[in-house]
Design an enzyme around this catalytic site. Sequence first.
Site, PDB file in Angstrom:
ATOM      1  N   ASP A  41      41.192  22.964 -34.054  1.00  0.00           N
ATOM      2  CA  ASP A  41      41.894  24.157 -34.047  1.00  0.00           C
ATOM      3  C   ASP A  41      41.111  25.082 -33.381  1.00  0.00           C
ATOM      4  O   ASP A  41      41.916  26.273 -32.652  1.00  0.00           O
ATOM      5  CB  ASP A  41      42.487  24.642 -35.133  1.00  0.00           C
ATOM      6  CG  ASP A  41      43.534  23.820 -35.708  1.00  0.00           C
ATOM      7  OD1 ASP A  41      44.615  23.209 -34.974  1.00  0.00           O
ATOM      8  OD2 ASP A  41      43.744  24.087 -37.145  1.00  0.00           O
ATOM      9  N   TYR A  74      57.726  14.516 -48.905  1.00  0.00           N
ATOM     10  CA  TYR A  74      56.893  13.491 -49.045  1.00  0.00           C
ATOM     11  C   TYR A  74      56.333  13.526 -50.531  1.00  0.00           C
ATOM     12  O   TYR A  74      55.709  14.495 -50.288  1.00  0.00           O
ATOM     13  CB  TYR A  74      55.813  13.368 -47.337  1.00  0.00           C
ATOM     14  CG  TYR A  74      55.112  14.102 -46.963  1.00  0.00           C
ATOM     15  CD1 TYR A  74      53.541  13.676 -47.373  1.00  0.00           C
ATOM     16  CD2 TYR A  74      55.554  14.940 -46.134  1.00  0.00           C
ATOM     17  CE1 TYR A  74      53.071  14.718 -47.100  1.00  0.00           C
ATOM     18  CE2 TYR A  74      54.565  15.814 -45.987  1.00  0.00           C
ATOM     19  CZ  TYR A  74      53.456  15.800 -46.338  1.00  0.00           C
ATOM     20  OH  TYR A  74      52.106  17.171 -45.298  1.00  0.00           O
ATOM     21  N   GLN A  88      32.169  28.293 -45.248  1.00  0.00           N
ATOM     22  CA  GLN A  88      31.901  29.415 -46.359  1.00  0.00           C
ATOM     23  C   GLN A  88      32.298  29.695 -47.145  1.00  0.00           C
ATOM     24  O   GLN A  88      32.201  30.569 -48.477  1.00  0.00           O
ATOM     25  CB  GLN A  88      32.403  31.154 -45.227  1.00  0.00           C
ATOM     26  CG  GLN A  88      34.117  30.245 -45.462  1.00  0.00           C
ATOM     27  CD  GLN A  88      34.754  31.299 -44.342  1.00  0.00           C
ATOM     28  OE1 GLN A  88      34.734  32.255 -43.790  1.00  0.00           O
ATOM     29  NE2 GLN A  88      36.510  30.975 -44.388  1.00  0.00           N
ATOM     30  N   ARG A 143      46.087  16.940 -49.450  1.00  0.00           N
ATOM     31  CA  ARG A 143      44.616  17.433 -48.297  1.00  0.00           C
ATOM     32  C   ARG A 143      43.912  17.985 -49.320  1.00  0.00           C
ATOM     33  O   ARG A 143      42.580  17.286 -48.602  1.00  0.00           O
ATOM     34  CB  ARG A 143      45.257  19.357 -47.920  1.00  0.00           C
ATOM     35  CG  ARG A 143      43.805  19.752 -46.702  1.00  0.00           C
ATOM     36  CD  ARG A 143      44.348  20.963 -46.473  1.00  0.00           C
ATOM     37  NE  ARG A 143      45.735  21.022 -44.929  1.00  0.00           N
ATOM     38  CZ  ARG A 143      45.924  20.412 -43.683  1.00  0.00           C
ATOM     39  NH1 ARG A 143      44.354  20.361 -43.138  1.00  0.00           N
ATOM     40  NH2 ARG A 143      46.250  19.937 -43.367  1.00  0.00           N
TER      41      ARG A 143
END
Length: 379
Positions: A290, A212, A35, A107
């Site tokens: 998920d 991290y 999307q 990410r």
Amino acid sequence: MSEGKRIGVVGAGMGGIAAAALMQRAGFDVVLYDQAPSFMRLGAGIQFGPNVMKILRRLDLEAPLEAVSCLPDYWTSRNWNDGAVLANIPLNAERDRYKAAYITIHRGDLQQTMLNAVDPSRVRFGKQLTRFEDNGKTVRLDFADGTSDTVDMLVAADGINSRVREQIFGLDKDVYTGWVAHRAIIPGAAARAAGADLNAKWWSADRHIVCYYLDRNEDEFYLVTGEPDEWTSASGQLPSTREALRKSFAGYHPMVQAYIDATDEVTKWPLKTRSPLSHWHQGRVVLLGDACHPMKPHMAQGAAMAVEDAAVLTRCLAELGTADLERTFRTYFACRKDRATKVQSISNANTWLRQPEDPFWCYGDDVYQMDLRAVEATV
């Protein structure tokens, strides 16, 4: 065998991208829909263990990811106030045992690198799924922009708020766990000045902070917390402040305070889950990640489980065939349910690696060693 089947994958997160890339490699005609109007470097930190890197190796992504990621030798758990080491778990220090690396990375950088494994002509941005129709032979997809498409089967990798899950199983309300997570990225120089571990989690009785580096050069350092709090907003994320973070972690070790002092932009989001599903498919439609087993992020394995799902689902389709999708999808579910449930349970309990333990059952796993035919015989 791909049998010329056209597969639609909805959701270009880690699980969806992995599914599209692996299915493309297996010879399927894949289309990946998302999307978002275009790719954007969103999110913050993520960790991928050897269990995932062994999958990405098959997409020729292992070396490119290692070249830009931080490769911590250990996972260090520390006591909140005095910094005492509670556990020092070997990661890349035992790479030969795990047969692959453990990486920490931004990410957005991970997502972009993974997208490189998918033919760009197969990626469709700006496609928000509104509904689908499975007629038993094909699946029609309708999008918010007024367009539609038809595929032979649909893979739902559209996350905890999955539109596909909603249409199949009904609109069940997501469950707020009672926990929020603050997150921030600070300069790597500030972390080094404070004496930062490459990868550490600081624990107190009712909260924690994970810290991290996000890149090989250690230019960015990530902070992400888990803490009890109320959440009444309908938003999935809200801006927060350095002061709120400092209040939540008052009394924590000076190293943690130095991290907090270096923050600029701070956000927080609610940690939510959903009720377990008795199956992950209906007709020609199947779920992964998920969309079917959301979990708190306290094992850093949520995206990893989605990629594992994608690999096992691809194996099932390629090795067991698509003539009997019901049996193929039931085999996929049987292969994945116990492991995903175990990881979900430990993640939600927030006990992972707090004390010395051997994580080989998780990181050492290789989905390509699974005997699919033996599992198929049990469904």
